[in-house]
Design an enzyme around this catalytic site. Structure first.
Site, short mmCIF file in Angstrom:
data_model
loop_
_atom_site.label_atom_id
_atom_site.label_comp_id
_atom_site.label_asym_id
_atom_site.label_seq_id
_atom_site.Cartn_x
_atom_site.Cartn_y
_atom_site.Cartn_z
N GLY A 11 -30.53 -96.84 -119.55
CA GLY A 11 -30.16 -96.20 -118.28
C GLY A 11 -30.98 -96.75 -117.13
O GLY A 11 -31.76 -97.70 -117.27
N GLY A 37 -25.37 -95.23 -119.52
CA GLY A 37 -26.20 -96.42 -119.30
C GLY A 37 -25.37 -97.69 -119.42
O GLY A 37 -24.16 -97.64 -119.66
N ASP A 57 -26.24 -92.42 -130.90
CA ASP A 57 -26.23 -91.13 -130.22
C ASP A 57 -27.39 -90.30 -130.78
O ASP A 57 -27.34 -89.87 -131.93
CB ASP A 57 -24.89 -90.43 -130.46
N ALA A 115 -38.58 -86.17 -120.43
CA ALA A 115 -38.15 -86.36 -119.04
C ALA A 115 -37.40 -85.12 -118.58
O ALA A 115 -36.19 -85.00 -118.78
CB ALA A 115 -37.27 -87.60 -118.93
N TYR A 148 -26.63 -78.94 -117.35
CA TYR A 148 -27.81 -79.81 -117.21
C TYR A 148 -29.08 -78.96 -117.06
O TYR A 148 -30.03 -79.11 -117.83
CB TYR A 148 -27.62 -80.69 -115.99
N TYR A 162 -42.92 -76.83 -130.16
CA TYR A 162 -43.47 -77.83 -131.10
C TYR A 162 -44.96 -78.03 -130.85
O TYR A 162 -45.74 -78.21 -131.78
CB TYR A 162 -42.73 -79.17 -130.98
N GLN A 165 -46.60 -74.58 -132.07
CA GLN A 165 -46.41 -74.22 -133.47
C GLN A 165 -46.91 -75.32 -134.42
O GLN A 165 -47.49 -75.02 -135.45
CB GLN A 165 -44.91 -73.96 -133.71
N THR A 178 -34.80 -89.74 -107.79
CA THR A 178 -35.34 -91.10 -107.85
C THR A 178 -34.18 -92.09 -107.67
O THR A 178 -33.06 -91.84 -108.11
CB THR A 178 -36.06 -91.32 -109.18
N ARG A 189 -24.20 -90.21 -107.39
CA ARG A 189 -25.39 -89.65 -106.77
C ARG A 189 -25.43 -90.09 -105.30
O ARG A 189 -24.78 -91.04 -104.89
CB ARG A 189 -26.65 -90.11 -107.52
P1 NAD Z 1 -28.96 -92.61 -116.66
O1 NAD Z 1 -27.68 -91.90 -116.85
O2 NAD Z 1 -28.97 -93.91 -115.92
O3 NAD Z 1 -29.72 -92.83 -118.04
C1 NAD Z 1 -29.59 -91.97 -119.13
C2 NAD Z 1 -29.46 -92.84 -120.38
O4 NAD Z 1 -29.37 -91.99 -121.53
C3 NAD Z 1 -28.18 -93.69 -120.38
O5 NAD Z 1 -28.48 -95.02 -120.75
C4 NAD Z 1 -27.30 -93.01 -121.41
O6 NAD Z 1 -26.38 -93.89 -122.01
C5 NAD Z 1 -28.33 -92.46 -122.38
N1 NAD Z 1 -27.88 -91.32 -123.17
C6 NAD Z 1 -27.39 -90.13 -122.72
N2 NAD Z 1 -27.09 -89.33 -123.77
C7 NAD Z 1 -27.43 -90.03 -124.89
C8 NAD Z 1 -27.39 -89.73 -126.28
N3 NAD Z 1 -26.93 -88.55 -126.73
N4 NAD Z 1 -27.80 -90.67 -127.17
C9 NAD Z 1 -28.28 -91.86 -126.73
N5 NAD Z 1 -28.36 -92.19 -125.43
C10 NAD Z 1 -27.92 -91.29 -124.51
O7 NAD Z 1 -29.93 -91.56 -115.91
P2 NAD Z 1 -31.40 -91.77 -115.33
O8 NAD Z 1 -31.35 -91.50 -113.88
O9 NAD Z 1 -32.00 -93.04 -115.81
O10 NAD Z 1 -32.15 -90.52 -116.00
C11 NAD Z 1 -32.99 -90.68 -117.13
C12 NAD Z 1 -33.65 -89.35 -117.45
O11 NAD Z 1 -34.42 -88.89 -116.34
C13 NAD Z 1 -32.66 -88.24 -117.78
O12 NAD Z 1 -33.19 -87.45 -118.83
C14 NAD Z 1 -32.59 -87.43 -116.51
O13 NAD Z 1 -32.29 -86.08 -116.76
C15 NAD Z 1 -34.02 -87.59 -115.98
N6 NAD Z 1 -34.06 -87.41 -114.51
C16 NAD Z 1 -33.63 -88.40 -113.66
C17 NAD Z 1 -33.67 -88.19 -112.28
C18 NAD Z 1 -33.26 -89.25 -111.30
O14 NAD Z 1 -33.32 -88.99 -110.07
N7 NAD Z 1 -32.86 -90.44 -111.69
C19 NAD Z 1 -34.11 -86.96 -111.77
C20 NAD Z 1 -34.50 -85.97 -112.67
C21 NAD Z 1 -34.49 -86.20 -114.04
N1 UDP Z 2 -24.40 -85.61 -101.51
C1 UDP Z 2 -23.71 -85.91 -100.33
N2 UDP Z 2 -22.77 -86.91 -100.38
C2 UDP Z 2 -22.50 -87.62 -101.52
C3 UDP Z 2 -23.22 -87.30 -102.70
C4 UDP Z 2 -24.16 -86.28 -102.66
O1 UDP Z 2 -23.92 -85.29 -99.28
O2 UDP Z 2 -21.64 -88.51 -101.46
C5 UDP Z 2 -25.43 -84.55 -101.44
C6 UDP Z 2 -25.31 -83.49 -102.55
O3 UDP Z 2 -24.47 -82.43 -102.09
C7 UDP Z 2 -26.76 -83.04 -102.69
C8 UDP Z 2 -27.58 -84.29 -102.35
O4 UDP Z 2 -26.68 -85.16 -101.66
O5 UDP Z 2 -27.07 -82.04 -101.75
C9 UDP Z 2 -28.14 -85.00 -103.57
O6 UDP Z 2 -27.10 -85.19 -104.48
P1 UDP Z 2 -27.26 -85.95 -105.86
O7 UDP Z 2 -25.95 -85.84 -106.57
O8 UDP Z 2 -27.78 -87.32 -105.62
O9 UDP Z 2 -28.42 -85.19 -106.65
P2 UDP Z 2 -28.87 -83.67 -106.85
O10 UDP Z 2 -30.21 -83.63 -106.24
O11 UDP Z 2 -27.91 -82.73 -106.17
O12 UDP Z 2 -28.86 -83.50 -108.33
#
Ligand code: NAD
Ligand code: UDP
Length: 313
Positions: A11, A37, A57, A115, A148, A162, A165, A178, A189
């Site tokens: 991802g 991803g 998975d 995460a 989520y 975990y 315990q 991010t 996003r």
């Molecule tokens: P992403 O969707 O780009 O990456 C997630 C990855 O997990 C993908 O490659 C997807 O294929 C893999 N995946 C999902 N379910 C799976 C499963 N059951 N088995 C194997 N692989 C699986 O998202 P990201 O932005 O890179 O986020 C990564 C982590 O960080 C996530 O846990 C997300 O909740 C957390 N997070 C990200 C942000 C952000 O702003 N990017 C913010 C808060 C939390």
């Molecule tokens: N948002 C927006 N226009 C878009 C996509 C998102 O105004 O095309 C807004 C959304 O309503 C939220 C913020 O941008 O208030 C961040 O959205 P995102 O989906 O990136 O992440 P969130 O923090 O809501 O999980």
């Protein structure tokens, strides 16, 4: 040589984490099923003898031969568009998959890193702004984002169970919004949506009136925070994010400026209920315990992201 298993390593965040871990001299094993991803995020690592990829998975199973020092569980859809499209996969990533990865950590005697997300705070009232780790949140348990938010809250609970315990060595990071290269241009996003729209000359969509706020962290700053937390002794959750807050309208204006686009900004009704109105991390804990704070300003990180998304086409 230390060895780290990363679920979700194909991802956006996971692929940058792989790069950093390999640079730091660790062997890296990725488990990913590509549900959100992309192979292209990690293709440049396939020839590296210290890198192994397993298509799997992890909500079903995850196993590996040999010793493992760290297990970092990032696998989960992360965009509100994805929660709507694949709600059960999102629930399973926080619940079953977290169990599977915790069990693997227990069998291997590895340190477990989870995460988590600022979404555990839900939509906080003004007196809980910025968000401190001790705030318990204001989350709708059954709205469209709940698949989520509640899965992540459950995952924090099972991780701590975990720890208590079984004495498992655990870390929890609460990640705030991010952005950066390797985001999927169509992930829905806000940064990817607005930049892609600006680059295509389409109107930039502000959901609601654009007065809601987010605090955007550049991916390499975040990954540095991950590494510091992983090596620290802190077992309670730690916020990692950029504390500088922008309205979404300010972000849209900056995207127009940096892309040089002629696109207009339009407002459309909020597509999701429970969209948090304000989001900003209190990062005192990360500063104090990890000596960490973000370095890359939004303007600079956004320029790098725009370059990337321009090349993606
Ligand atoms: P992403 O969707 O780009 O990456 C997630 C990855 O997990 C993908 O490659 C997807 O294929 C893999 N995946 C999902 N379910 C799976 C499963 N059951 N088995 C194997 N692989 C699986 O998202 P990201 O932005 O890179 O986020 C990564 C982590 O960080 C996530 O846990 C997300 O909740 C957390 N997070 C990200 C942000 C952000 O702003 N990017 C913010 C808060 C939390
Ligand atoms: N948002 C927006 N226009 C878009 C996509 C998102 O105004 O095309 C807004 C959304 O309503 C939220 C913020 O941008 O208030 C961040 O959205 P995102 O989906 O990136 O992440 P969130 O923090 O809501 O999980």
């Amino acid at each position: 040589m230390e060895r780290v298993v990363i679920s979700g390593g194909a991802g956006f965040l996971g692929s940058h984490l792989c790069d950093r871990m390999l640079d730091d001299g660790l062997a890296v094993v990725v488990f990913d099923n590509f549900i959100t991803g992309r192979r292209k995020n990690i293709e440049h690592l396939f020839d590296n003898p210290n890198f192994t990829f397993v298509e799997q998975d992890v909500s079903v199973a995850c196993d590996i031969k040999g010793s493992v020092d760290y297990i970092m569980h990032l696998a989960s859809p992360a965009s509100p568009d994805d929660f709507k499209r694949i709600p059960f996969e999102t629930l399973r990533a926080g619940s079953f998959a977290t169990h599977v990865m915790l069990e693997l950590a227990r069998r291997k005697g590895a340190r477990f890193f989870f995460a988590s997300t600022s979404e555990v705070y839900g939509d906080p009232p003004p007196e809980h702004h910025p968000q401190v780790e001790t705030y318990f949140g204001n989350v709708n348990p059954n709205g469209p984002r709940s698949v989520y938010d509640e899965a992540k809250r459950y995952a924090e609970a099972v991780t701590m169970a975990y720890h208590r315990q079984y004495d498992l060595d655990t870390r929890i990071v609460r990640i705030f919004n991010t952005y950066g290269p390797r985001m999927r241009p169509d992930d829905g996003r806000v940064v990817t949506n607005l930049v892609s729209q600006a680059l295509r000359g389409k109107p930039l969509t502000l959901y609601g009136d654009g007065s809601q706020t987010r605090s955007f962290c550049y991916v390499l700053d975040l990954i540095d925070g991950f590494c510091r937390l992983l090596r620290s002794e802190e077992t309670t959750p730690v916020n990692i994010g950029n504390p500088i807050e922008f309205t979404i309208r300010e972000l849209a204006d900056l995207v127009i400026e940096l892309t040089g686009s002629n696109s207009k900004i339009v407002t459309v009704p909020l597509p999701f209920a429970d969209d948090p109105k304000q989001r900003r991390p209190d990062i005192s804990k990360a500063k104090r315990l990890l000596d960490w704070e973000p370095r890359i300003p939004l303007r600079e990180g956004l320029a790098k992201t725009i370059d990337y998304l321009r090349k993606e086409g």
